[in-house]
Design a protein around this motif. Sequence first.
Motif, PDB file in Angstrom:
ATOM      1  N   LEU A   1      40.562  37.811  41.769  1.00  0.00           N
ATOM      2  CA  LEU A   1      40.909  39.223  41.564  1.00  0.00           C
ATOM      3  C   LEU A   1      40.204  40.098  42.598  1.00  0.00           C
ATOM      4  CD1 LEU A   1      40.675  39.748  37.685  1.00  0.00           C
ATOM      5  CD2 LEU A   1      42.726  39.968  39.100  1.00  0.00           C
TER       6      LEU A   1
ATOM      7  N   GLU B   1      34.950  40.814  30.588  1.00  0.00           N
ATOM      8  CA  GLU B   1      35.463  39.585  29.975  1.00  0.00           C
ATOM      9  C   GLU B   1      34.505  38.401  30.100  1.00  0.00           C
ATOM     10  OE1 GLU B   1      38.301  39.390  28.183  1.00  0.00           O
ATOM     11  OE2 GLU B   1      38.405  41.568  28.490  1.00  0.00           O
TER      12      GLU B   1
ATOM     13  N   ILE C   1      38.884  33.110  37.926  1.00  0.00           N
ATOM     14  CA  ILE C   1      39.604  34.334  37.581  1.00  0.00           C
ATOM     15  C   ILE C   1      39.070  35.553  38.341  1.00  0.00           C
ATOM     16  CG2 ILE C   1      40.193  35.934  35.701  1.00  0.00           C
ATOM     17  CD1 ILE C   1      40.092  33.417  33.843  1.00  0.00           C
ATOM     18  N   HIS C   2      37.773  35.796  38.228  1.00  0.00           N
ATOM     19  CA  HIS C   2      37.241  37.041  38.802  1.00  0.00           C
ATOM     20  C   HIS C   2      37.232  37.055  40.327  1.00  0.00           C
ATOM     21  CE1 HIS C   2      35.368  40.899  38.577  1.00  0.00           C
ATOM     22  NE2 HIS C   2      34.512  40.519  39.507  1.00  0.00           N
TER      23      HIS C   2
ATOM     24  N   ALA D   1      41.690  46.319  37.853  1.00  0.00           N
ATOM     25  CA  ALA D   1      41.766  45.003  37.203  1.00  0.00           C
ATOM     26  C   ALA D   1      40.450  44.245  37.359  1.00  0.00           C
ATOM     27  CB  ALA D   1      42.920  44.190  37.788  1.00  0.00           C
TER      28      ALA D   1
ATOM     29  N   ASP E   1      37.861  43.224  34.329  1.00  0.00           N
ATOM     30  CA  ASP E   1      37.575  41.808  34.085  1.00  0.00           C
ATOM     31  C   ASP E   1      36.089  41.530  33.931  1.00  0.00           C
ATOM     32  OD1 ASP E   1      38.468  39.006  33.877  1.00  0.00           O
ATOM     33  OD2 ASP E   1      37.346  38.782  35.755  1.00  0.00           O
TER      34      ASP E   1
ATOM     35  N   HIS F   1      34.813  31.203  34.744  1.00  0.00           N
ATOM     36  CA  HIS F   1      35.577  32.451  34.765  1.00  0.00           C
ATOM     37  C   HIS F   1      35.406  33.151  36.113  1.00  0.00           C
ATOM     38  CE1 HIS F   1      37.606  35.851  32.668  1.00  0.00           C
ATOM     39  NE2 HIS F   1      37.095  36.496  33.717  1.00  0.00           N
TER      40      HIS F   1
END
Length: 103
Positions: A29, A86, A25-26, A79, A83, A21
Amino acid sequence: MAFQLIVLYHHPEDVAAFDRHYDEIHAPLAAKLPGLRAYTVQRPVAGGGQRPAYHLVAVLTWDDEQSFRAAMSSEEGQAAVADVGEFAGSGVTMTTGPSGSVL
């Protein structure tokens, strides 16, 4: 003077899921934060048979505190902050402040 956000990620229960992740994803971002000048990540290694204090350390740098605050209040900043919840269920420690070189 540069201004930094240092994020110390506590050891996750599921290392593979956390790393996946974070990397997929992170980090992308966070890399989009406005005005970001540098972004480094370290995965500490054990020394002397001891477990490192943290699983991952991220250091993000802006030109100054005003740039940092603008980035964190931006859509991208909101955002990235959202996150964290998450994937970082084991917790994080964050510090912010001015930074400079000693050498």
